[in-house]
Design an enzyme around this catalytic site. Structure first.
Site, PDB file in Angstrom:
ATOM      1  N   THR A 211      46.388   3.082  20.501  1.00 50.81           N
ATOM      2  CA  THR A 211      46.679   2.599  19.158  1.00 50.81           C
ATOM      3  C   THR A 211      47.832   1.613  19.139  1.00 50.81           C
ATOM      4  OG1 THR A 211      45.903   4.700  18.217  1.00 50.81           O
ATOM      5  CG2 THR A 211      47.254   3.296  16.804  1.00 50.81           C
TER       6      THR A 211
ATOM      7  N   ILE B 130      51.294  -0.355  21.324  1.00 49.59           N
ATOM      8  CA  ILE B 130      52.062  -0.708  22.512  1.00 49.59           C
ATOM      9  C   ILE B 130      53.525  -0.484  22.143  1.00 49.59           C
ATOM     10  CG2 ILE B 130      52.739  -2.523  24.122  1.00 49.59           C
ATOM     11  CD1 ILE B 130      50.038  -3.876  23.487  1.00 49.59           C
TER      12      ILE B 130
ATOM     13  N   GLY C 263      45.342  10.086  32.837  1.00 55.16           N
ATOM     14  CA  GLY C 263      45.915   8.843  32.344  1.00 55.16           C
ATOM     15  C   GLY C 263      47.379   8.696  32.698  1.00 55.16           C
TER      16      GLY C 263
ATOM     17  N   ASP D 123      49.786   7.727  30.887  1.00 58.93           N
ATOM     18  CA  ASP D 123      50.674   8.247  29.846  1.00 58.93           C
ATOM     19  C   ASP D 123      50.929   9.742  30.036  1.00 58.93           C
ATOM     20  OD1 ASP D 123      47.972   8.758  29.276  1.00 58.93           O
ATOM     21  OD2 ASP D 123      48.270   8.670  27.103  1.00 58.93           O
TER      22      ASP D 123
ATOM     23  N   ASP E 136      51.095  15.911  23.661  1.00 57.54           N
ATOM     24  CA  ASP E 136      51.276  14.549  23.146  1.00 57.54           C
ATOM     25  C   ASP E 136      50.328  14.354  21.979  1.00 57.54           C
ATOM     26  OD1 ASP E 136      51.565  11.872  22.607  1.00 57.54           O
ATOM     27  OD2 ASP E 136      51.427  11.222  24.687  1.00 57.54           O
TER      28      ASP E 136
ATOM     29  N   THR F   1      46.671   9.226  19.866  1.00 57.27           N
ATOM     30  CA  THR F   1      45.306   8.950  19.402  1.00 57.27           C
ATOM     31  C   THR F   1      44.422  10.145  19.712  1.00 57.27           C
ATOM     32  OG1 THR F   1      45.687   6.603  19.849  1.00 57.27           O
ATOM     33  CG2 THR F   1      43.411   7.303  19.504  1.00 57.27           C
TER      34      THR F   1
END
Length: 255
Positions: A10, A12, A107, A109, A129, A132
């Site tokens: 979603t 940056i 991922g 992240d 987390d 999204t």
């Protein structure tokens, strides 16, 4: 000072990092197509609001789950900052050992969040987390990333609710005054927020049970994480800058 960049589905997120802390942060929309020049000009404009020039950051570290933006973004960093970004991926030391079935599926992240939580709060730890997608990742005391759960994020659930029904309106995602709703908007808010609190509490409880870790520490991050963490005792710590702190610690492990 270094520049940390996290490319999510979603947003940056950019952050200036000094001694492991975030001194300033900014956001761009991920889904807006940009050339390398557009990325470069926009990033420099954001940094200039804090009096930072292209020469300010001594290095740039980048994590991404969106391959489609990487060419333009990395080109912008090289062209406008005269830096080759450190990219979180294969070959980068993180302090986390991934022992899931297919480590390459995890991922960047999630790895960064896991590294931050383990470095800052120790293990075992469950990292949530609220992005999204909402992810629940279990890191054991030895730093092994051993299990992960993925569910639709609360914004995805909200969008599905009003996009897939003919008469339900788009609403603000927030906790209503009472779960005993008496009209449409608060009824939808109650279902979304209380439903998500319930999901979070159940998953945390089940992870603790199946992992045999009743005192497992739970650390949350992500844009809508505070909305949920404020309403449940299942989350011990809410750290909105966990990902950026993780980028700092990973950078330090690789220089």
């Amino acid at each position: 000072m270094i520049l940390g960049i996290d490319v999510g589905n979603t947003n940056i997120t950019l952050a200036l990092l000094e001694d492991g802390e975030v001194s300033a942060s900014f956001r761009l929309t991920t889904k807006t197509p940009r050339t390398s020049d557009e990325f470069g000009v926009q990033m420099l404009a954001l940094l200039s609001t804090r009096g930072v020039s292209a020469a300010g950051p001594e290095a740039v570290i980048l994590s991404s789950v969106v391959p489609g933006v990487m060419y333009s973004l990395t080109s912008a960093i090289v062209k406008y900052f005269d830096r080759s970004p450190m990219i979180v991926g294969t070959g980068i030391r993180t302090g986390i050992r991934i022992v899931t079935g297919n480590p390459r599926e995890i991922g960047a992240d999630r790895i960064v969040d896991a590294a931050a939580a383990y470095e800052l709060y120790g293990g075992p730890v469950l990292v949530i987390d609220f992005g999204t997608a909402t992810t629940f990742d279990l890191i054991l005391a030895d730093g092994s990333f051993t299990a992960g759960i993925t569910s639709p994020g609360i914004a995805i659930c909200a969008n599905a609710l009003w996009n897939e029904t003919a008469r339900l309106p788009e609403i603000e995602i927030r906790k209503p005054a009472s779960i005993l709703a008496r009209e449409t908007v608060s009824s939808m808010q109650a279902g979304l927020v209380y439903g998500y609190i319930g999901q979070t509490e159940y998953i945390v409880r089940q992870v603790k049970k199946e992992a045999g870790l009743p005192k497992l520490r739970v650390v949350a991050t992500g844009g809508l994480g505070k909305l949920i963490s404020d309403e449940t005792d299942a989350i011990d710590i809410y750290d909105p800058m966990l990902t950026m702190k993780g980028l700092w610690h990973i950078y330090k492990k690789n220089i």
